[in-house]
Design a protein around this motif. Structure first.
Motif, PDB file in Angstrom:
ATOM      1  N   LYS A  76       0.853  -1.175   0.000  1.00  0.00           N
ATOM      2  CA  LYS A  76       0.000   0.000   0.000  1.00  0.00           C
ATOM      3  C   LYS A  76       0.890   1.225   0.000  1.00  0.00           C
ATOM      4  O   LYS A  76       1.854   1.304   0.750  1.00  0.00           O
ATOM      5  CB  LYS A  76      -0.913   0.000   1.237  1.00  0.00           C
ATOM      6  CG  LYS A  76      -1.875   1.167   1.293  1.00  0.00           C
ATOM      7  CD  LYS A  76      -2.739   1.084   2.549  1.00  0.00           C
ATOM      8  CE  LYS A  76      -3.694   2.268   2.642  1.00  0.00           C
ATOM      9  NZ  LYS A  76      -4.523   2.211   3.878  1.00  0.00           N
ATOM     10  N   ALA A  77       0.557   2.185  -0.864  1.00  0.00           N
ATOM     11  CA  ALA A  77       1.392   3.375  -0.977  1.00  0.00           C
ATOM     12  C   ALA A  77       1.549   4.072   0.377  1.00  0.00           C
ATOM     13  O   ALA A  77       0.595   4.184   1.151  1.00  0.00           O
ATOM     14  CB  ALA A  77       0.796   4.340  -1.997  1.00  0.00           C
ATOM     15  N   LEU A  78       2.755   4.509   0.651  1.00  0.00           N
ATOM     16  CA  LEU A  78       3.052   5.227   1.881  1.00  0.00           C
ATOM     17  C   LEU A  78       2.763   6.702   1.646  1.00  0.00           C
ATOM     18  O   LEU A  78       3.442   7.367   0.862  1.00  0.00           O
ATOM     19  CB  LEU A  78       4.520   5.026   2.258  1.00  0.00           C
ATOM     20  CG  LEU A  78       5.009   5.673   3.550  1.00  0.00           C
ATOM     21  CD1 LEU A  78       4.339   5.025   4.761  1.00  0.00           C
ATOM     22  CD2 LEU A  78       6.521   5.561   3.663  1.00  0.00           C
ATOM     23  N   GLN A  79       1.736   7.206   2.304  1.00  0.00           N
ATOM     24  CA  GLN A  79       1.318   8.590   2.110  1.00  0.00           C
ATOM     25  C   GLN A  79       2.003   9.497   3.129  1.00  0.00           C
ATOM     26  O   GLN A  79       1.770   9.393   4.327  1.00  0.00           O
ATOM     27  CB  GLN A  79      -0.209   8.702   2.235  1.00  0.00           C
ATOM     28  CG  GLN A  79      -0.959   7.893   1.186  1.00  0.00           C
ATOM     29  CD  GLN A  79      -2.475   7.994   1.342  1.00  0.00           C
ATOM     30  OE1 GLN A  79      -2.985   8.237   2.436  1.00  0.00           O
ATOM     31  NE2 GLN A  79      -3.192   7.831   0.239  1.00  0.00           N
ATOM     32  N   LEU A  80       2.841  10.375   2.629  1.00  0.00           N
ATOM     33  CA  LEU A  80       3.556  11.304   3.493  1.00  0.00           C
ATOM     34  C   LEU A  80       2.945  12.693   3.360  1.00  0.00           C
ATOM     35  O   LEU A  80       2.831  13.236   2.255  1.00  0.00           O
ATOM     36  CB  LEU A  80       5.034  11.351   3.130  1.00  0.00           C
ATOM     37  CG  LEU A  80       5.813  10.029   3.297  1.00  0.00           C
ATOM     38  CD1 LEU A  80       7.287  10.248   3.012  1.00  0.00           C
ATOM     39  CD2 LEU A  80       5.621   9.453   4.690  1.00  0.00           C
ATOM     40  N   THR A  81       2.555  13.243   4.499  1.00  0.00           N
ATOM     41  CA  THR A  81       1.997  14.588   4.556  1.00  0.00           C
ATOM     42  C   THR A  81       2.782  15.379   5.603  1.00  0.00           C
ATOM     43  O   THR A  81       3.901  15.012   5.942  1.00  0.00           O
ATOM     44  CB  THR A  81       0.503  14.528   4.932  1.00  0.00           C
ATOM     45  OG1 THR A  81       0.377  13.960   6.249  1.00  0.00           O
ATOM     46  CG2 THR A  81      -0.275  13.654   3.944  1.00  0.00           C
ATOM     47  N   ASN A  82       2.164  16.441   6.102  1.00  0.00           N
ATOM     48  CA  ASN A  82       2.859  17.229   7.120  1.00  0.00           C
ATOM     49  C   ASN A  82       2.790  16.601   8.505  1.00  0.00           C
ATOM     50  O   ASN A  82       3.320  17.146   9.467  1.00  0.00           O
ATOM     51  CB  ASN A  82       2.305  18.652   7.163  1.00  0.00           C
ATOM     52  CG  ASN A  82       0.803  18.685   7.468  1.00  0.00           C
ATOM     53  OD1 ASN A  82       0.151  17.643   7.521  1.00  0.00           O
ATOM     54  ND2 ASN A  82       0.272  19.877   7.649  1.00  0.00           N
ATOM     55  N   GLU A  83       2.140  15.438   8.614  1.00  0.00           N
ATOM     56  CA  GLU A  83       2.070  14.709   9.874  1.00  0.00           C
ATOM     57  C   GLU A  83       3.143  13.624   9.900  1.00  0.00           C
ATOM     58  O   GLU A  83       3.375  12.947   8.896  1.00  0.00           O
ATOM     59  CB  GLU A  83       0.693  14.062  10.057  1.00  0.00           C
ATOM     60  CG  GLU A  83      -0.456  15.051  10.183  1.00  0.00           C
ATOM     61  CD  GLU A  83      -0.377  15.870  11.464  1.00  0.00           C
ATOM     62  OE1 GLU A  83       0.142  15.335  12.468  1.00  0.00           O
ATOM     63  OE2 GLU A  83      -0.805  17.036  11.451  1.00  0.00           O
ATOM     64  N   PRO A  84       3.836  13.433  11.045  1.00  0.00           N
ATOM     65  CA  PRO A  84       4.855  12.382  11.134  1.00  0.00           C
ATOM     66  C   PRO A  84       4.282  10.999  10.829  1.00  0.00           C
ATOM     67  O   PRO A  84       3.164  10.685  11.236  1.00  0.00           O
ATOM     68  CB  PRO A  84       5.325  12.463  12.591  1.00  0.00           C
ATOM     69  CG  PRO A  84       4.987  13.856  13.020  1.00  0.00           C
ATOM     70  CD  PRO A  84       3.717  14.197  12.299  1.00  0.00           C
ATOM     71  N   VAL A  85       5.043  10.190  10.116  1.00  0.00           N
ATOM     72  CA  VAL A  85       4.617   8.845   9.711  1.00  0.00           C
ATOM     73  C   VAL A  85       5.711   7.853  10.073  1.00  0.00           C
ATOM     74  O   VAL A  85       6.900   8.178  10.016  1.00  0.00           O
ATOM     75  CB  VAL A  85       4.329   8.788   8.191  1.00  0.00           C
ATOM     76  CG1 VAL A  85       3.990   7.370   7.753  1.00  0.00           C
ATOM     77  CG2 VAL A  85       3.197   9.740   7.825  1.00  0.00           C
ATOM     78  N   SER A  86       5.307   6.626  10.431  1.00  0.00           N
ATOM     79  CA  SER A  86       6.265   5.565  10.741  1.00  0.00           C
ATOM     80  C   SER A  86       6.078   4.397   9.782  1.00  0.00           C
ATOM     81  O   SER A  86       4.955   4.100   9.365  1.00  0.00           O
ATOM     82  CB  SER A  86       6.092   5.063  12.180  1.00  0.00           C
ATOM     83  OG  SER A  86       6.425   6.067  13.112  1.00  0.00           O
ATOM     84  N   LEU A  87       7.171   3.758   9.435  1.00  0.00           N
ATOM     85  CA  LEU A  87       7.157   2.552   8.613  1.00  0.00           C
ATOM     86  C   LEU A  87       7.979   1.497   9.334  1.00  0.00           C
ATOM     87  O   LEU A  87       9.145   1.729   9.652  1.00  0.00           O
ATOM     88  CB  LEU A  87       7.736   2.825   7.224  1.00  0.00           C
ATOM     89  CG  LEU A  87       7.818   1.626   6.276  1.00  0.00           C
ATOM     90  CD1 LEU A  87       6.418   1.136   5.917  1.00  0.00           C
ATOM     91  CD2 LEU A  87       8.599   1.991   5.013  1.00  0.00           C
TER      92      LEU A  87
END
Length: 242
Positions: free
Chosen positions: A186-197
């Motif tokens: 599933k595509a990793l959606q990066l926005t202005n909110e912190p994201v973890s993988l």
């Protein structure tokens, strides 16, 4: 009054025009490396594991370098980090690799190298993750250990039943730098909110894929002898945690 009205309209027009040229935002991504042995979370010294040959072993140390991280969008656009990270099971914070200023968007794959590239190897001892104080620099070989695993196995014929795998080297024909690419379901959606993988590092692969390691025959690799075989194995340690 009319002059103020037209002035306000002019300001609004300038603001709208400026907004149309806003540069896409930047995102913060944390790569969480979680070390396992098969389906079991890695526990140092306290848990006994089995390799593919049913030989038991414990792990007292696991460290490895992750570098040259690339994130790729579906359209081929890439983000690249040139930073070197040292993942150390003994230090929880080291397993969280933080990337900042990543362009916002949807990313479909991540790739990285296990090891330290030739440029950094040729620069001698450095600081940060590459500081010799981390115990990953071969002073006798003027280069870095890419992966270090230590432990014990009753099948080992080394003194004290030790297991000792210190893998490194960037020169041919003993280049142990390995490239890993992981596609995202599933595509990793990066926005202005912190994201973890989350990325799983399965230590059991170090001893079985593609070459099965018999601890009674190979319990120590600390130079170029056997290093390519071990590097080909650790390339297969990594996968995405859903």
């Amino acid at each position: 009054m009319l002059r103020k009205y037209f002035y306000s309209l002019t300001c609004i027009a300038v603001l709208v025009a400026a907004m149309s040229f806003i540069i896409p935002g930047k995102a913060k991504l944390t790569l969480q490396f979680e070390n396992y042995v098969g389906d079991l979370p890695l526990k140092l010294d306290s848990v006994t594991y089995k390799n593919e040959l049913e030989q038991t072993y414990t792990v007292s140390k696991l460290k490895y370098y992750i570098s040259n991280i690339h994130l790729q969008k579906k359209n081929g656009e890439e983000y690249t980090s040139s930073e070197d990270f040292l993942v150390n099971e003994e230090e929880g914070a080291s397993k969280q690799l933080t990337l900042t200023n990543v362009p916002e968007g949807d990313y479909t794959s991540i790739s990285f190298t296990v090891g330290v590239d030739s440029l950094h190897n040729c620069n001698g001892a450095q600081d940060g993750a590459l500081d010799p104080v981390n115990g990953m620099f071969w002073t006798w070989n003027n280069g870095y250990v890419f992966l270090k695993m230590e432990g014990r196995s009753s099948s080992s014929h080394s003194p004290g039943n030790l297991l000792e795998f210190h893998i490194g080297g960037y020169k041919q024909p003993y280049n142990c730098i390995r490239y890993v690419k992981l596609d995202l379901n599933k595509a990793l959606q990066l926005t202005n909110e912190p994201v973890s993988l989350k990325i799983k590092a399965d230590l059991s692969a170090l001893f079985k894929t593609p070459t099965s390691i018999d601890f009674s025959k190979i319990s120590s690799v600390t130079d170029f002898h056997g290093s390519i075989m071990m590097a080909d194995n650790y390339k297969n340690m990594f996968s995405i945690i859903p």
